[in-house]
Design an enzyme around this catalytic site. Sequence first.
Site, PDB file in Angstrom:
ATOM      1  N   ASN A 167     -64.367  33.795  44.991  1.00 54.96           N
ATOM      2  CA  ASN A 167     -63.296  33.492  44.033  1.00 54.96           C
ATOM      3  C   ASN A 167     -63.646  32.355  43.075  1.00 54.96           C
ATOM      4  OD1 ASN A 167     -61.885  35.567  45.091  1.00 54.96           O
ATOM      5  ND2 ASN A 167     -60.313  34.326  46.093  1.00 54.96           N
TER       6      ASN A 167
ATOM      7  N   CYS B 291     -52.055  47.238  43.638  1.00 54.79           N
ATOM      8  CA  CYS B 291     -53.109  47.418  44.626  1.00 54.79           C
ATOM      9  C   CYS B 291     -52.490  47.289  45.994  1.00 54.79           C
ATOM     10  CB  CYS B 291     -54.245  46.437  44.413  1.00 54.79           C
ATOM     11  SG  CYS B 291     -53.804  44.779  44.827  1.00 54.79           S
TER      12      CYS B 291
ATOM     13  N   ASP C 173     -54.891  34.534  51.588  1.00 50.08           N
ATOM     14  CA  ASP C 173     -56.123  35.250  51.952  1.00 50.08           C
ATOM     15  C   ASP C 173     -56.539  35.020  53.408  1.00 50.08           C
ATOM     16  OD1 ASP C 173     -56.250  36.359  49.462  1.00 50.08           O
ATOM     17  OD2 ASP C 173     -57.827  35.061  48.696  1.00 50.08           O
TER      18      ASP C 173
ATOM     19  N   ARG D  24     -66.557  43.666  49.909  1.00 56.56           N
ATOM     20  CA  ARG D  24     -66.156  43.030  48.636  1.00 56.56           C
ATOM     21  C   ARG D  24     -66.145  41.516  48.763  1.00 56.56           C
ATOM     22  NH1 ARG D  24     -60.650  44.818  46.491  1.00 56.56           N
ATOM     23  NH2 ARG D  24     -61.362  43.309  44.962  1.00 56.56           N
TER      24      ARG D  24
HETATM   25  C1  UD1 Z   1     -56.319  35.072  43.293  1.00 56.92           C
HETATM   26  C2  UD1 Z   1     -57.424  35.378  44.271  1.00 56.92           C
HETATM   27  C3  UD1 Z   1     -56.882  36.150  45.462  1.00 56.92           C
HETATM   28  C4  UD1 Z   1     -55.725  35.387  46.086  1.00 56.92           C
HETATM   29  C5  UD1 Z   1     -54.690  35.000  45.044  1.00 56.92           C
HETATM   30  C6  UD1 Z   1     -53.601  34.087  45.584  1.00 56.92           C
HETATM   31  C7  UD1 Z   1     -59.397  35.533  42.869  1.00 56.92           C
HETATM   32  C8  UD1 Z   1     -60.442  36.399  42.271  1.00 56.92           C
HETATM   33  N1  UD1 Z   1     -58.455  36.160  43.584  1.00 56.92           N
HETATM   34  O1  UD1 Z   1     -55.781  36.303  42.840  1.00 56.92           O
HETATM   35  O2  UD1 Z   1     -57.937  36.315  46.405  1.00 56.92           O
HETATM   36  O3  UD1 Z   1     -55.107  36.205  47.068  1.00 56.92           O
HETATM   37  O4  UD1 Z   1     -55.312  34.310  43.950  1.00 56.92           O
HETATM   38  O5  UD1 Z   1     -54.150  32.950  46.145  1.00 56.92           O
HETATM   39  O6  UD1 Z   1     -59.424  34.335  42.746  1.00 56.92           O
HETATM   40  N2  UD1 Z   1     -48.367  36.976  39.092  1.00 56.92           N
HETATM   41  C9  UD1 Z   1     -47.474  37.438  38.153  1.00 56.92           C
HETATM   42  N3  UD1 Z   1     -47.921  37.573  36.856  1.00 56.92           N
HETATM   43  C10 UD1 Z   1     -49.213  37.287  36.479  1.00 56.92           C
HETATM   44  C11 UD1 Z   1     -50.114  36.826  37.449  1.00 56.92           C
HETATM   45  C12 UD1 Z   1     -49.672  36.670  38.766  1.00 56.92           C
HETATM   46  O7  UD1 Z   1     -46.313  37.693  38.457  1.00 56.92           O
HETATM   47  O8  UD1 Z   1     -49.537  37.443  35.299  1.00 56.92           O
HETATM   48  C13 UD1 Z   1     -47.930  36.825  40.508  1.00 56.92           C
HETATM   49  C14 UD1 Z   1     -48.689  37.762  41.468  1.00 56.92           C
HETATM   50  O9  UD1 Z   1     -48.098  39.026  41.521  1.00 56.92           O
HETATM   51  C15 UD1 Z   1     -48.587  37.009  42.777  1.00 56.92           C
HETATM   52  C16 UD1 Z   1     -48.636  35.544  42.346  1.00 56.92           C
HETATM   53  O10 UD1 Z   1     -48.305  35.519  40.962  1.00 56.92           O
HETATM   54  O11 UD1 Z   1     -47.377  37.278  43.432  1.00 56.92           O
HETATM   55  C17 UD1 Z   1     -49.973  34.874  42.548  1.00 56.92           C
HETATM   56  O12 UD1 Z   1     -51.010  35.678  42.029  1.00 56.92           O
HETATM   57  P1  UD1 Z   1     -52.332  35.040  41.411  1.00 56.92           P
HETATM   58  O13 UD1 Z   1     -52.424  33.621  41.868  1.00 56.92           O
HETATM   59  O14 UD1 Z   1     -52.375  35.312  39.964  1.00 56.92           O
HETATM   60  O15 UD1 Z   1     -53.460  35.878  42.153  1.00 56.92           O
HETATM   61  P2  UD1 Z   1     -54.863  36.341  41.538  1.00 56.92           P
HETATM   62  O16 UD1 Z   1     -55.347  35.341  40.570  1.00 56.92           O
HETATM   63  O17 UD1 Z   1     -54.766  37.749  41.135  1.00 56.92           O
END
Ligand code: UD1
Length: 425
Positions: free
Chosen positions: A23, A117, A309, A401
């Site tokens: 990450n 997903c 995670d 992955r």
């Molecule tokens: C990253 C990590 C993933 C981890 C997650 C939370 C990487 C590559 N992946 O995923 O392993 O599980 O952080 O620690 O670093 N959300 C919205 N709108 C957005 C973006 C996010 O509503 O535009 C929500 C998501 O649905 C979720 C929450 O915010 O409920 C947190 O997600 P986010 O921190 O963005 O996760 P990722 O960056 O996708």
Amino acid sequence: MGSFVLYGPVTLRGKVEISGAKNAALPILASIPLIKGTTVLHNVPRLEDVHTMIQILRSIGVKVEWKGENTLLAINEGRCTGDVPYELVRKMRASFNILGPLTLSVGKASVAQPGGCAIGLRPVNFHIDGLEKLGFSVSISHGTVHATAPGHVDEGEVVVSFPRVSVGATEHIMTTAAGMKGLTLQINNAAQEPEIEDLQNFLNGCGARITGAGTSSLTVEGVEELQGCEYTIMYDRIEAGTYLIAAAATHGEVEVVNACSNHLGALLEVFEYMGVNFTCNENGITVKAGDVYKPVKIEVNPYPGFPTDLQPQILAMLSTVKGVSLVKENVFKSRFGHVPELNRMGASIVVEDSVAVVEGVEELTGAPVEATDLRAAAALLIAALMAKGETIISHIEHIFRGYEKVIEKFRGLGVNIVYEPRDVE
Ligand code: UD1
């Protein structure tokens, strides 16, 4: 497609070395379209997700090659093109973070909109709102997000306040703004994960001016150009946490080399409360597990809270802890695909309103189970080590992955894993 076949119970013993952080590597690689010249990255884990990101970079015109076991060279000669193939983007959500850097470098770019997903709905609205605040025009059609960079950057301050903490959106917007000279970006309610600090350190090594990563308030002063640098990626705290939980769950004794106690505070607090013995030193963390553990209440939250995670793995461990444990998931509220599979192995877990109620059972028993996502696969592997008899975990490919040399590492701890490259019928 593939399966792991294991016989339990197994007590883990020995030493395991943690790899570079997936990450951290992914957002660093996603920033490459903005970085001119040669970038040399050390401690890059060879994982499926990293290979996907490398393919994406190659597809847009960046030269990428391995220069040793974990050293990667990326050369951006300033000739990127703006279309990222859907087949690559759909494999991995983190690929969306290339949109801002690529658009800024070529003017216009399109990246497929990531779908839902296995761990729940994962929208990108914060990413899009953030890019628009930076002056980009963004539209969505036929499942693709199209972005156009501002013709010229308006001087002055832009404030982006995220409605909730998002790791990916914080990284995406901070990286994009780093290349926008004249603009100063203030991010409020930023994610505070250590990987964001790693990204900041890397970008600053390339000439960016970013401060505040690791806190909820970040400032980015855009610069004219970012130039490639040499950088060593941090160690993977989630991989480390997984091996620590596996050691504790099997009542084993394992030295997890390169595990960083500063990054694993929430897990170590849980261990302390439950009665898992461990010691930390500058090389890593050693678990010398106790015999009997106490049940615990855990809230899963953004960093520095307990990481989502590691939620599936800790649930596997709690399934045999006598008494009732509660795990409330506040990040991905429906991330419980592993629960029915753990229950097939004899666990007693009920999920209600994003809270898993775990009634500790005497023992788990081996069964055929299916991994639904990366961390669910790790949880089922831990459960298989705890369970009596044979467990066959199908769709185990998810594990590749995020866990480098996972078979070799578990074998080194005394586990006899048989890998069937195709699912056992
Ligand atoms: C990253 C990590 C993933 C981890 C997650 C939370 C990487 C590559 N992946 O995923 O392993 O599980 O952080 O620690 O670093 N959300 C919205 N709108 C957005 C973006 C996010 O509503 O535009 C929500 C998501 O649905 C979720 C929450 O915010 O409920 C947190 O997600 P986010 O921190 O963005 O996760 P990722 O960056 O996708």
